[in-house]
Design a protein around this motif. Structure first.
Motif, PDB file in Angstrom:
ATOM      1  N   GLU A  61       0.833  -1.199   0.000  1.00  0.00           N
ATOM      2  CA  GLU A  61       0.000   0.000   0.000  1.00  0.00           C
ATOM      3  C   GLU A  61       0.872   1.256   0.000  1.00  0.00           C
ATOM      4  O   GLU A  61       0.593   2.223  -0.714  1.00  0.00           O
ATOM      5  N   TYR A  62       1.925   1.234   0.811  1.00  0.00           N
ATOM      6  CA  TYR A  62       2.803   2.403   0.918  1.00  0.00           C
ATOM      7  C   TYR A  62       3.458   2.712  -0.426  1.00  0.00           C
ATOM      8  O   TYR A  62       3.570   3.877  -0.833  1.00  0.00           O
ATOM      9  N   MET A  63       3.876   1.664  -1.141  1.00  0.00           N
ATOM     10  CA  MET A  63       4.570   1.859  -2.416  1.00  0.00           C
ATOM     11  C   MET A  63       3.675   2.535  -3.460  1.00  0.00           C
ATOM     12  O   MET A  63       4.185   3.167  -4.396  1.00  0.00           O
ATOM     13  N   LYS A  64       2.367   2.458  -3.273  1.00  0.00           N
ATOM     14  CA  LYS A  64       1.445   3.098  -4.214  1.00  0.00           C
ATOM     15  C   LYS A  64       1.531   4.624  -4.156  1.00  0.00           C
ATOM     16  O   LYS A  64       1.042   5.312  -5.060  1.00  0.00           O
ATOM     17  N   LEU A  65       2.147   5.145  -3.078  1.00  0.00           N
ATOM     18  CA  LEU A  65       2.330   6.596  -2.991  1.00  0.00           C
ATOM     19  C   LEU A  65       3.188   7.112  -4.151  1.00  0.00           C
ATOM     20  O   LEU A  65       3.083   8.284  -4.533  1.00  0.00           O
ATOM     21  N   LYS A  66       4.003   6.246  -4.703  1.00  0.00           N
ATOM     22  CA  LYS A  66       4.788   6.622  -5.880  1.00  0.00           C
ATOM     23  C   LYS A  66       3.876   7.027  -7.030  1.00  0.00           C
ATOM     24  O   LYS A  66       4.202   7.933  -7.813  1.00  0.00           O
ATOM     25  N   ASP A  67       2.702   6.391  -7.132  1.00  0.00           N
ATOM     26  CA  ASP A  67       1.797   6.629  -8.264  1.00  0.00           C
ATOM     27  C   ASP A  67       1.087   7.980  -8.178  1.00  0.00           C
ATOM     28  O   ASP A  67       0.470   8.418  -9.151  1.00  0.00           O
ATOM     29  N   THR A  68       1.172   8.626  -7.016  1.00  0.00           N
ATOM     30  CA  THR A  68       0.533   9.944  -6.847  1.00  0.00           C
ATOM     31  C   THR A  68       1.564  11.043  -6.579  1.00  0.00           C
ATOM     32  O   THR A  68       1.208  12.162  -6.215  1.00  0.00           O
ATOM     33  N   PHE A  69       2.835  10.709  -6.750  1.00  0.00           N
ATOM     34  CA  PHE A  69       3.909  11.669  -6.499  1.00  0.00           C
ATOM     35  C   PHE A  69       4.168  12.464  -7.772  1.00  0.00           C
ATOM     36  O   PHE A  69       4.783  11.974  -8.715  1.00  0.00           O
TER      37      PHE A  69
ATOM     38  N   HIS B  76      14.665   6.747   4.576  1.00  0.00           N
ATOM     39  CA  HIS B  76      14.586   5.339   4.986  1.00  0.00           C
ATOM     40  C   HIS B  76      13.544   4.540   4.205  1.00  0.00           C
ATOM     41  O   HIS B  76      13.652   3.313   4.112  1.00  0.00           O
ATOM     42  N   GLU B  77      12.554   5.219   3.650  1.00  0.00           N
ATOM     43  CA  GLU B  77      11.528   4.530   2.858  1.00  0.00           C
ATOM     44  C   GLU B  77      12.072   3.937   1.570  1.00  0.00           C
ATOM     45  O   GLU B  77      11.415   3.131   0.913  1.00  0.00           O
ATOM     46  N   GLY B  78      13.284   4.356   1.163  1.00  0.00           N
ATOM     47  CA  GLY B  78      13.937   3.775  -0.001  1.00  0.00           C
ATOM     48  C   GLY B  78      13.641   4.444  -1.323  1.00  0.00           C
ATOM     49  O   GLY B  78      14.246   4.090  -2.348  1.00  0.00           O
ATOM     50  N   PHE B  79      12.732   5.415  -1.347  1.00  0.00           N
ATOM     51  CA  PHE B  79      12.372   6.122  -2.583  1.00  0.00           C
ATOM     52  C   PHE B  79      13.388   7.231  -2.844  1.00  0.00           C
ATOM     53  O   PHE B  79      13.738   7.992  -1.938  1.00  0.00           O
TER      54      PHE B  79
END
Length: 412
Positions: free
Chosen positions: A45-53, A82-85
């Motif tokens: 779910e957290y990784m989906k934040l990439k799709d709205t960045f 730390h999130e790796g993005f």
């Protein structure tokens, strides 16, 4: 014997004031930079934040000028937290980066280009702890090579940079081999004069660590003087500090520090020769909210009055009965930093009345010719008795109160 600093370290130490910025996917949630870990968010779910960045609010020139107008000489920006993005193009190491998001841009390139346009030194924060890359737990040696290659991308893609600011080694048990020698050798190969910092965290403030480290850190706490006697190399010092209680933006964190507290903190850092690295948390898509921007503007107004002392002054062994007051030494002058200066004006409107502004400083060995306020050039009297100098400081002009006021004493 105290070692002589390398020029790039001395130049960094002289900068005095920098802006920190924590910005990443977590900014879209507005709950601080550790929200993935602390709130135990599912990775998928957290990784989906990439799709709205989208980074649609990030204007690199406006961002850099916010720091420059505040009197900052450098900016340390989170290239990867730390999130790796990553905010930079990882050049194929993975696609968990800004160019592979709707932003579609290398945000670090935009940042560095703006820094170069406006005369600000770019510094790169880079995590060593990684919640995204599974090799961090499963194959640490493989992860460390990924980290080294990531840093090599940063060192070879943007021209000359000011330095790298690492954070996360405290996440593994003491004695863990982080292969720092290999990491730092990569930096020295491509950026020989880059400042290398590795944050020792809240529990190890002021610790030196690897011989390649150029500056120690004091996270969220007043720095103490460094005893450099007998050190193999001269290291600088830096205190990183938040505007409120979080590094990444917290939408419901209203516990902002006042400009007065921040001004006093900056002065306390320079008293011991440390830089202040003051953090902002950009909004979800990279803007700077009005309150944070306003605080930086106030800092800039203060720096326009007293920046000379912040940049040029070096620690000086003098004492004052009011322990907050101190002295820095400049080129052919002394700077007296004074707190609780009274104001001139009618007793009905000056809070506390016209307080006495007599201050005695002990340990002044230089001969003084004259003393004047740095902000308006007004001279005032002083009296000398051995190494004690008593200043008969005039009060603030009505309409002025700068929290800490600085006088400049010219030496004979």
């Amino acid at each position: 014997m105290i070692p002589t600093p390398e020029k790039y370290v001395a130049d960094f130490e002289k900068m005095g004031f920098g802006m920190f910025a924590h910005w990443g996917l977590y900014s879209q949630l507005g709950m601080g930079e550790w929200t993935y870990h602390i709130h135990q968010r599912p990775k998928e779910e957290y990784m989906k934040l990439k799709d709205t960045f989208t980074a649609e609010d990030f204007n690199a020139d406006e961002f850099v000028l916010t720091a420059k107008n505040a009197g900052c000489k450098y900016i340390t920006l989170t290239t990867r937290h730390h999130e790796g993005f990553s905010l930079y193009d990882t050049k194929g190491l993975n696609d968990y980066d800004a160019p592979h998001s709707p932003a579609g841009r290398d945000l670090i390139k935009e940042f560095v280009d703006a820094c170069n346009r406006h005369g600000i030194m770019p510094m790169f924060y880079h995590t060593t702890l990684d919640w995204y890359n599974e090799d961090f737990e499963k194959d640490f040696d493989k992860y460390l090579e990924y980290l080294r290659r990531s840093v090599e991308v940063l060192c070879t893609s943007y021209g000359k940079i000011g330095g790298l600011w690492f954070d996360g080694n405290w996440s593994k048990p003491a004695g863990t081999d982080w292969k720092e020698d290999e990491l730092y050798a990569t930096i020295r190969k491509h950026q020989p004069e880059a400042i290398i910092v590795n944050n020792t965290g809240l529990g190890e403030r002021g610790k030196t660590g690897n011989p390649e480290i150029d500056s120690v850190t004091f996270e969220q706490g007043r720095p103490t003087p460094l005893n450099r006697e007998g050190m193999e190399k001269y290291v600088a010092a830096e205190m990183c500090y938040t505007l409120n209680d979080h590094w990444g933006i917290g939408e419901n964190d209203f516990n902002y520090k006042s400009p007065a507290e921040l001004i006093e903190t900056l002065c306390a850092c320079r008293r011991v020769g440390a830089n202040l690295l003051l953090n902002i948390g950009p909004t979800a898509q990279g803007g700077i909210d009005s309150y944070q921007k306003a605080v930086m503007e106030v800092m800039g107004k203060w720096m326009k009055l007293y920046g000379e002392a912040i940049y040029e002054g070096k620690p000086y062994a003098a004492t004052c009965k009011n322990e907050k007051n101190f002295v820095l030494k400049g080129d052919g002058c002394l700077y007296f930093f004074m707190h609780n200066i009274g104001r001139k004006g009618n007793a009905n409107v000056t809070v506390g009345g016209e307080a006495s502004n007599d201050y005695v400083f002990d340990g002044i060995t230089e001969e003084i010719e004259s003393v004047e306020w740095l902000d308006n050039g007004e001279r005032f009297d002083f009296k000398r008795d051995g190494n004690k100098v008593e200043l008969f400081a005039t009060g603030y002009p009505y309409g002025m109160s700068t929290c800490v006021r600085v006088a400049k004493a010219k030496m004979k």
